[in-house]
Design an enzyme around this catalytic site. Structure first.
Site: not given
Ligand code: E4P
Length: 214
Positions: A85
């Site tokens: 990612k």
């Molecule tokens: C996605 O892969 C992220 O880990 C995550 O959903 C980020 O968003 P959040 O911190 O609002 O949950």
């Protein structure tokens, strides 16, 4: 469609592995930092506890060559399962190109615009990951972002899929799919809440009472 767990917790991963409908895991540096000071070793443990499907890992290095090295080390743990990612910045997009060329799956994350999705397509990323609830909290409109990504990827007839993230409730998961996300990732509490409905619970109580009488 795929439903993924958004967590780096080994306990969450073990629970999700038993649910039957969860086909992978997403992590990020914040989630990793809650669990470990050694993300690569922890990724190896997650791969063992959740023994199938993709697990997304986000490098924490900042220099180009160090991000590449960290991504390659993560991928080497399970080349068919680890997805790298990368935040949708110019620097990270430069990293995606050689990694994809080496056959390493990549995803662009923290995505808020169709231009970023276009680059995910162009670099051959497996996923583009919009942060739905974070966008909603900033009045950007989380589902508007998903609509825009779906439109551009459809127009390009792209193989890049939309993995909706930052989902905080079951209705938000459903809305993300209705607006064109192919896949979703959510924390364990949201995944556990997916089947909840008061009328289902009342029917189950009724069936249980009938069983006691017979
Ligand atoms: C996605 O892969 C992220 O880990 C995550 O959903 C980020 O968003 P959040 O911190 O609002 O949950």
């Amino acid at each position: 469609m795929a439903v993924l767990l958004d967590s780096a917790s080994l306990e969450d991963a073990a629970t999700a592995a038993e649910l039957g409908f969860v086909s992978g895991i997403t992590t990020n540096p914040t989630l990793m930092a809650r669990e470990t000071s050694q993300p690569l070793a922890h990724l190896d443990r997650l791969l063992a506890v959740f023994p199938r499907g993709p697990i997304c890992f986000q490098p924490t290095s900042s220099a180009f060559s160090e991000i590449l090295d960290e991504a390659r080390a993560a991928s080497a743990l399970a080349p068919q399962r680890v997805v790298i990612k990368l935040p949708a910045t110019l620097e990270a997009i430069r990293v995606a190109t050689p990694l994809v060329g080496e056959g390493i799956s990549c995803a662009l994350t923290a995505v808020y615009s169709p231009a970023q999705a276009l680059l995910a397509h162009e670099t051959g990323c497996k996923w583009v990951i919009p942060y739905v609830d974070r966008a909603a909290r900033q009045s950007v409109g989380g589902l508007v972002v998903v609509d825009a990504l779906a439109a551009i990827l459809e127009r390009l007839q792209s193989g890049t899929r939309i993995l909706a993230a930052s989902l905080k409730s079951a209705p938000q998961v459903v809305d993300a799919i209705l607006h064109g996300a192919h896949d979703v990732t959510a924390p364990l509490d949201v995944l556990l809440a997916l089947p909840a409905h008061p009328l289902t619970e009342s029917a189950v109580r009724e069936f249980a009472a009938a069983k006691v009488k017979s």
